[in-house]
Design a protein around this motif. Structure first.
Motif, PDB file in Angstrom:
ATOM      1  N   THR A   1     -32.488 -37.239  78.412  1.00  0.00           N
ATOM      2  CA  THR A   1     -33.713 -37.704  77.764  1.00  0.00           C
ATOM      3  C   THR A   1     -34.143 -36.618  76.780  1.00  0.00           C
TER       4      THR A   1
ATOM      5  N   ARG B   1     -35.788 -30.816  71.610  1.00  0.00           N
ATOM      6  CA  ARG B   1     -35.601 -30.391  72.996  1.00  0.00           C
ATOM      7  C   ARG B   1     -35.121 -31.594  73.815  1.00  0.00           C
TER       8      ARG B   1
ATOM      9  N   TYR C   1     -33.182 -32.934  77.730  1.00  0.00           N
ATOM     10  CA  TYR C   1     -33.002 -32.640  79.155  1.00  0.00           C
ATOM     11  C   TYR C   1     -31.834 -33.472  79.682  1.00  0.00           C
TER      12      TYR C   1
ATOM     13  N   VAL D   1     -31.621 -27.979  80.255  1.00  0.00           N
ATOM     14  CA  VAL D   1     -32.519 -28.188  79.119  1.00  0.00           C
ATOM     15  C   VAL D   1     -31.904 -27.470  77.925  1.00  0.00           C
TER      16      VAL D   1
END
Lengths: 88, 170
Positions: free
Chosen positions: B107, B117, B119, B134
Motif C-alpha cells: 500500500t 512512501r 508499505y 517501508v
C-alpha cells in the motif's frame, strides 16, 4: 502520557496475543502473558510502527517489558518527529 | 482483499524485459505476478531452494527484494513514472519457509509529491505477518530514466508510452 496511546497499544498487543484487552494492564510484564513469545511482541511492534508511522530501533524494541514502556517509547518517538521550528 | 485482476506492469512492453522480480522470462528471477488488492496490489510468493538461506529458510534478502519490488511497482502504477528506491527498511518477524505460499501486499501513502512512501507486508497461509517493510521512492523523469537504464530509443519510447497511458488512467 496520553491514555489514548496506552489504549491503542493495549489493543494492538491484545490482538497479537489473542487476549482480551481488559486482561492486559499497562504495567503487566508482556513476557508473563499467556502464550507470550518474542514473535508476538515483534508483530505488535510492527503494528505499532505502522499505526503511528514511526520507526523504532531494535535496542529500544528488545527492551520493552510492558504496554506502558511501549506507549512511552511511542510518545517519545512522535515528539522527536515533530518539527522543531525556528526558521533557518 | 484481492480482486484477482492481473496487472500488466509497464515494463512488459519491452521485448527483452528481464526484471529479477517480475519478468516472466527471467529463469533466475522470482517471476512475481501482481493483482489489485483494495488501494494496493498483492502477489503470491513461493520459492524453492534456489533462494534458500539456512536449510528450509528463505533468504532474508529475497523477502526484502519482494517487498521492494511490489512497493516500487505499486508507485509506478499510481504515479505513471519510473521510481527509484531511496530508503528501504525491513522488519523480520518470523522466517519464511521454502516451498510455502506467502502473500505480499503493498500500500502507499498519498502520492501528491515525492518522495513517495510505501508499505509492504508478507503474511503466511494463516494470515500471520512475517515481514513488514517501508520504503521511500523518488520518481525519475524520462530523461533521468533514459540516463540510468540501458535502453534503445525504441525501447525508451515504448516505456514512456506505457507510462503515459498510466498517467492518463488507461
Amino acid at each position: 502520557m496520553s491514555d489514548d496511546v496506552i489504549s491503542t497499544v493495549t489493543g494492538i498487543v491484545a490482538g497479537e496475543f489473542g487476549l482480551p484487552a481488559a486482561d492486559i494492564g499497562p504495567d503487566v510484564d508482556l513476557g508473563s502473558l499467556e502464550g507470550a513469545d518474542s514473535v508476538k511482541v515483534l508483530r505488535a511492534v510492527a503494528k505499532i510502527e505502522r499505526t503511528y508511522d514511526i520507526e523504532l530501533e531494535d535496542d529500544q524494541v528488545f527492551g520493552l517489558k510492558t504496554v506502558r514502556d511501549a506507549a512511552t517509547l511511542v510518545v517519545a518517538t512522535l515528539a522527536e518527529k515533530e518539527p522543531s521550528g525556528g526558521g533557518r | 482483499m484481492s480482486t484477482g485482476t492481473p496487472i500488466d506492469v509497464p515494463w512488459r512492453v519491452l521485448p527483452d524485459y528481464r526484471c529479477f522480480g517480475c519478468s516472466p522470462s527471467n529463469e533466475h528471477g522470482l517471476r512475481l505476478n501482481f493483482t489489485h488488492s483494495g488501494d494496493g496490489i498483492e502477489c503470491v510468493l513461493r520459492v524453492d531452494r534456489t533462494f534458500e538461506s539456512y536449510p528450509g529458510v528463505v533468504h532474508g534478502g529475497i523477502a526484502t527484494t519482494v517487498c521492494d519490488e511490489i512497493m516500487g511497482n505499486l508507485l509506478v502504477l499510481k504515479v505513471g513514472t519510473s521510481v527509484f528506491t531511496t530508503t528501504l527498511r525491513t522488519r523480520y518477524l518470523s522466517p519464511l519457509a521454502v516451498g510455502v505460499e506467502y502473500r505480499c501486499v503493498a500500500t502507499a501513502d498519498a502520492v501528491d509529491s515525492p518522495p513517495y512512501r510505501a508499505y509492504a507486508e508478507i503474511t503466511d497461509p494463516d494470515g500471520a505477518t512475517c515481514v513488514t517493510a517501508v520504503g521511500t521512492y523518488q520518481p525519475a523523469t524520462p530523461a533521468q530514466a533514459r540516463e540510468r537504464m540501458d535502453l534503445t530509443d525504441t525501447e525508451a519510447d515504448l516505456i514512456e508510452s506505457a507510462l503515459a497511458d498510466l498517467r492518463r488512467g488507461q
